[in-house]
Design a protein around this motif. Structure first.
Motif, PDB file in Angstrom:
ATOM      1  N   SER A 195       0.843  -1.198   0.000  1.00  0.00           N
ATOM      2  CA  SER A 195       0.000   0.000   0.000  1.00  0.00           C
ATOM      3  C   SER A 195       0.877   1.246   0.000  1.00  0.00           C
ATOM      4  CB  SER A 195      -0.924   0.026   1.221  1.00  0.00           C
ATOM      5  OG  SER A 195      -0.170   0.211   2.407  1.00  0.00           O
ATOM      6  N   ARG A 196       0.295   2.328  -0.479  1.00  0.00           N
ATOM      7  CA  ARG A 196       1.042   3.595  -0.518  1.00  0.00           C
ATOM      8  C   ARG A 196       1.201   4.162   0.881  1.00  0.00           C
ATOM      9  NH1 ARG A 196      -0.241   8.932  -0.891  1.00  0.00           N
ATOM     10  NH2 ARG A 196      -2.471   8.435  -1.021  1.00  0.00           N
ATOM     11  N   THR A 210      -4.191   2.558   2.269  1.00  0.00           N
ATOM     12  CA  THR A 210      -4.738   3.291   1.116  1.00  0.00           C
ATOM     13  C   THR A 210      -3.940   2.947  -0.132  1.00  0.00           C
ATOM     14  OG1 THR A 210      -3.340   5.220   1.583  1.00  0.00           O
ATOM     15  CG2 THR A 210      -5.542   5.195   2.556  1.00  0.00           C
ATOM     16  N   ASP A 211      -4.644   2.969  -1.276  1.00  0.00           N
ATOM     17  CA  ASP A 211      -4.033   2.573  -2.559  1.00  0.00           C
ATOM     18  C   ASP A 211      -3.332   1.229  -2.417  1.00  0.00           C
ATOM     19  OD1 ASP A 211      -4.963   4.913  -3.645  1.00  0.00           O
ATOM     20  OD2 ASP A 211      -3.082   5.994  -3.368  1.00  0.00           O
ATOM     21  N   TRP A 212      -4.088   0.249  -1.956  1.00  0.00           N
ATOM     22  CA  TRP A 212      -3.503  -1.047  -1.673  1.00  0.00           C
ATOM     23  C   TRP A 212      -3.629  -1.999  -2.865  1.00  0.00           C
ATOM     24  CZ3 TRP A 212      -6.654  -5.386  -1.814  1.00  0.00           C
ATOM     25  CH2 TRP A 212      -8.030  -5.142  -1.824  1.00  0.00           C
ATOM     26  N   ARG A 213      -2.748  -3.000  -2.860  1.00  0.00           N
ATOM     27  CA  ARG A 213      -2.726  -4.004  -3.934  1.00  0.00           C
ATOM     28  C   ARG A 213      -2.240  -5.319  -3.326  1.00  0.00           C
ATOM     29  NH1 ARG A 213      -1.872  -4.013  -9.657  1.00  0.00           N
ATOM     30  NH2 ARG A 213      -0.643  -5.783 -10.382  1.00  0.00           N
ATOM     31  N   SER A 226      -7.119  -5.101  -5.622  1.00  0.00           N
ATOM     32  CA  SER A 226      -6.668  -3.739  -5.321  1.00  0.00           C
ATOM     33  C   SER A 226      -7.862  -2.900  -4.889  1.00  0.00           C
ATOM     34  CB  SER A 226      -5.987  -3.109  -6.535  1.00  0.00           C
ATOM     35  OG  SER A 226      -6.897  -2.999  -7.620  1.00  0.00           O
ATOM     36  N   GLY A 227      -7.580  -1.745  -4.285  1.00  0.00           N
ATOM     37  CA  GLY A 227      -8.644  -0.856  -3.837  1.00  0.00           C
ATOM     38  C   GLY A 227      -8.082   0.440  -3.308  1.00  0.00           C
ATOM     39  N   ASN A 228      -8.983   1.354  -2.983  1.00  0.00           N
ATOM     40  CA  ASN A 228      -8.559   2.653  -2.464  1.00  0.00           C
ATOM     41  C   ASN A 228      -8.240   2.603  -0.975  1.00  0.00           C
ATOM     42  OD1 ASN A 228      -8.873   3.972  -4.947  1.00  0.00           O
ATOM     43  ND2 ASN A 228     -11.068   4.282  -4.585  1.00  0.00           N
ATOM     44  N   LYS A 229      -9.045   1.850  -0.204  1.00  0.00           N
ATOM     45  CA  LYS A 229      -8.829   1.802   1.236  1.00  0.00           C
ATOM     46  C   LYS A 229      -9.348   0.491   1.793  1.00  0.00           C
ATOM     47  CE  LYS A 229      -9.718   4.308   5.560  1.00  0.00           C
ATOM     48  NZ  LYS A 229     -10.394   5.460   6.201  1.00  0.00           N
TER      49      LYS A 229
END
Length: 363
Positions: A195-196, A210-213, A226-229
């Motif tokens: 994640s970022r 956040t911004d995870w993969r 993946s997703g934003n949160k």
């Protein structure tokens, strides 16, 4: 116990308390002179708050620290007085051996050792935590505060198969950047979560990514999500990311032992600074017996020059002990050495000196 035992024990403990009560105000006066400017910088900092949050804990810490020194000086002063008043001559003429003469001294040393052990393992750590919290808020400068604020390029083994990596982490904001968690089956990678940013939610002990993969690796295919949160749980807290030996001083011994065991499982390589703190909490109180034998053996016989000569010899020996102890602590914190042996080296060396002086005094 005989009357003479009560007499020696009572006078010994009174002299010890008197010596301790002299050393503590000196330490307070020196500390006030160094920190008065820091206190005056904060208009909202009152006298009661300084005494309650800082100097109460300051006294607890230094009273415990000065116990061996106060014990050593007290034994020399009191025994020298007995010797100068020829009271020891009367005791030896009554066929009291040097070993029997040590009996009340060892009772006093045992009492002080038990108090010091309880203080070291339970009371002082909690007190140090409050004192350091006050120092961080009102005394330390910005550079010292930032020292514990940022962590960079940190890796941690959570279990036998799970590892985490963080590029940077702000322990004050509880937010990190470039986070990765990897799960292995032996040497084979099973999944990887990146994640970022990562943020710790203290309220429910979860982490927000956040911004995870996430990539899961199977035998014949891979799956990528993946997703934003996303909120998840990891077996660590922001405090675990900071490797500072100062934290060891704030943990009661039970908590410190648990922390060391967990850190070993997580793959933290050098825990010697924590081990030094743990072992020192026992070695210092036990030194009371060694210092008692040395002090009595030095002051047992009447010397030309009286108490002054005995006190000078005693302070010189105490200085050497403290010097050797500090060297042993530094060397014991180095990676790859046996911390237990290094922490106990001062006691071993001065224990040998105590045995020599004891055998010589018996003659």
């Amino acid at each position: 116990m005989k009357i003479i035992d009560w007499y020696i024990l009572k006078r010994f403990l009174v002299t010890f308390l008197f010596t301790l009560l002299i050393l503590i105000p000196i330490a307070i006066a020196i500390d006030i002179s160094e920190k008065i400017d820091n206190f005056l910088e904060h208009a909202n900092l009152g006298f009661y708050q300084i005494v309650d949050e800082y100097y109460t804990n300051f006294i607890i810490y230094y009273a415990n620290t000065f116990m061996p020194l106060a014990l050593f000086i007290a034994v020399i002063l009191f025994t020298s007085k007995l010797s100068n008043n020829t009271e020891i001559i009367a005791i030896t003429n009554a066929k009291v051996s040097f070993t029997r003469f040590l009996y009340p001294y060892f009772l006093g040393a045992t009492l002080i050792t038990v108090i010091s052990l309880v203080m070291n393992h339970f009371v002082v750590p909690s007190s140090s935590k409050e004192r350091k919290k006050f120092e961080k808020e009102y005394i330390k400068n910005r550079a010292q505060k930032n020292e514990l604020k940022h962590v960079s390029d940190f890796s941690l083994q959570l279990t036998d198969s799970t590892y985490v990596f963080i590029r940077s982490f702000d322990t004050e904001r509880k937010t990190g950047y470039d986070f990765t968690s990897e799960v292995y089956d032996g040497l084979k990678l099973k999944s990887k979560l990146a994640s970022r940013t990562i943020t710790y939610n203290e309220k429910d002990s979860t982490f927000s990514l956040t911004d995870w993969r996430e990539r899961k690796i199977f035998k014949n295919r891979d799956s990528i999500f993946s997703g934003n949160k996303i909120d998840t749980v990891f077996n660590f807290t922001p405090r675990d990311l900071i490797y500072k030996s100062a934290f060891a001083q704030e943990m009661p011994s039970g908590e410190l032992i648990d922390y060391i065991n967990i850190s070993k499982k997580r793959g933290v390589k050098n825990l010697n600074a924590y081990l030094v703190e743990l072992y020192k909490r026992t070695s210092m109180p036990i030194a009371s017996y060694i210092l008692t034998i040395i002090a009595v053996a030095l002051a047992f016989r009447k010397r030309r020059g009286g108490t002054g000569v005995n006190l000078a010899l005693g302070i010189g020996i105490m200085f050497l002990y403290v010097f050797l102890m500090k060297i042993a602590e530094v060397l014991g914190a180095v990676a790859g050495v046996n911390s237990f042996i290094y922490v106990w080296i001062p006691n071993i060396v001065f224990g040998c000196l105590a045995v020599y002086l004891y055998l010589n005094a018996r003659k």
